[in-house]
Design an enzyme around this catalytic site. Structure first.
Site, mmCIF file in Angstrom:
data_model
loop_
_atom_site.group_PDB
_atom_site.id
_atom_site.type_symbol
_atom_site.label_atom_id
_atom_site.label_comp_id
_atom_site.label_asym_id
_atom_site.label_seq_id
_atom_site.Cartn_x
_atom_site.Cartn_y
_atom_site.Cartn_z
ATOM 1 N N TYR A 101 0.848 -1.196 0.000
ATOM 2 C CA TYR A 101 0.000 0.000 0.000
ATOM 3 C C TYR A 101 0.882 1.244 0.000
ATOM 4 C CZ TYR A 101 -2.992 3.712 1.759
ATOM 5 O OH TYR A 101 -3.651 4.896 1.902
ATOM 6 N N GLU A 189 -3.622 7.392 -3.891
ATOM 7 C CA GLU A 189 -3.425 6.073 -3.289
ATOM 8 C C GLU A 189 -3.162 5.020 -4.356
ATOM 9 O OE1 GLU A 189 -6.023 5.078 0.527
ATOM 10 O OE2 GLU A 189 -6.827 4.100 -1.241
#
Ligand code: GDP
Ligand code: MN
Length: 379
Positions: A101, A189
């Site tokens: 991530y 993101e």
């Protein structure tokens, strides 16, 4: 403003982030044709402004064009978090060795953009933050210097032991930061950022939120707005120059000023009610705005009590009272309305409303309590 994955992918690619090629399809046939062109297994992904599409069945692998067609057909019929899926993204499926991530958010408490990485990719970062906070590494970017090379390097090496892989990740993080800054974003993101069997690091998902206040200077970004994918009531509110956010309570609030709107919502909660919305009609008492506001509020089927809360400063209470009288003569409300007016020309405002059968209050607590009481079915 939210943008779609395919739009964020494009921005990422323009900044040099390795993103697999992809196509957007609006029909199962278009999805099959895209899969045919890519020639191999593909991933078919719902394009909606909502997270957790994977869990909701909005991300599926397909081995053949025929399978891509049926996957697209299923996904195009879905509703994810209340939003209808109108298009899918088709991309060659990647082989995944590991998922990480990478996210950048504007952290208002730190007054800095904050980059977060975690080797627990592919799952919600909120979940990781709760169950294993130690897995997340955060770096605040000093706005005076921007992201420094050693910070990007540290983050990359936190994710991967192999220096060749870590270097790619560091470079992606630096590019993501540039994309974030250049787009007026408040969030960017990559979840997941993957490593494939060849040791290549790639972004196979892309998410960005844009600061509405940056749009005036970024016309190319502003053009990415997809009003069809947004809440229709909020789109209409924007057109009527009202700040409106729909919530899930039952007390419809119509207030002048953002601060007073927040205080009103707090007080509704304090008295045991739930606000149906945030609505700031601004400094204007233009009856058209009042009508637009009342229309938005009454169209929400959850609303069973309306609360008008006006603090007259530059706004004059008599103007607002006339606006309410005119608005309610043009439309049927169908639910009880509680009005509180105070400030400039308060007596005149209360008198105007009284002559049309409305009892206005000046005390905010009493008005909110009354509106909450009406919402509970009390007379
Ligand atoms: P989200 O659930 O909305 O965040 O959608 P993602 O794009 O992140 O996809 C969810 C999950 O689907 C990922 O974490 C992967 O595990 C899987 N996935 C997505 N794309 C691919 C792909 O190209 N190949 C493989 N093998 N899995 C994928
Ligand atoms: Mn994702």
């Amino acid at each position: 403003m939210n943008i779609h994955e395919y739009q964020a992918r494009r921005i990422f690619a323009e900044h040099g982030i390795p993103v697999p090629e992809s196509e957007v399809a609006k029909t199962p046939e278009e999805a099959a044709a895209a899969a045919e062109r890519f020639g191999g297994p593909v991933v078919v992904k719902a394009q909606v402004h909502a997270g957790g599409r994977g869990k909701a069945g909005g991300v599926k692998l397909a081995a053949t064009p025929g399978e891509a067609r049926s996957r697209a057909e299923a996904i195009l019929g879905l509703e994810i978090k209340g939003i209808e899926v109108r298009s899918v993204l088709v991309a060659p499926a990647e082989d995944i060795e590991s998922e990480a991530y990478v996210g950048i958010v504007l952290d208002r408490a730190r007054r800095a953009d904050t980059i977060m990485v975690s080797s627990e990719g592919g799952v919600d970062i909120e979940e990781v933050a709760e169950t294993m906070p130690e897995a997340i590494r955060k770096v605040a970017v000093d706005p005076r210097y921007g992201l420094l090379n050693h910070q990007a390097a540290q983050l990359g090496h936190h994710l991967y032991e192999d220096p060749r892989v870590a270097r790619q990740a560091s470079s992606i993080i630096a590019k993501l930061y540039r994309a974030y800054r250049a787009s007026g974003a408040t969030l960017a993101e990559i979840n997941p950022m993957i490593v494939n069997p060849a040791g290549e690091v790639k972004a196979i998902d892309a998410k960005m939120n844009i600061d509405d206040n940056a749009l005036f200077r970024l016309p190319d970004i502003a053009a990415l707005r997809d009003t069809e994918a947004e809440n229709p009531a909020e789109v209409r509110a924007r057109d009527a120059e009202l700040s409106y956010i729909q919530l899930d309570g039952n007390v419809g609030c119509c207030v002048n000023g953002a601060g007073l709107a927040m205080a009103t919502m707090d007080l509704v909660k304090y008295y045991g009610g739930e606000p149906a919305n945030f609505l700031d009609i601004g400094g204007s008492s233009n009856p058209d705005k009042v009508v637009a506001a009342l229309e938005l509020i009454t169209e929400d089927p959850n609303v069973n009590s309306i609360l008008f809360n006006i603090f007259g400063g530059i706004t004059r209470c008599d103007d607002v009272a006339n606006g309410i009288v005119e608005a309610t003569s043009r439309m049927e409300l169908g639910v009880p309305i509680t009005i509180r007016l105070t400030g400039t020309n308060e007596e005149e405002g209360v008198a105007i409303l009284a002559s049309h059968g409305f009892e206005a209050m000046v005390d905010m607590d009493r008005a909110v309590e009354t509106a909450v009481h009406h919402g509970r079915g009390g007379g």
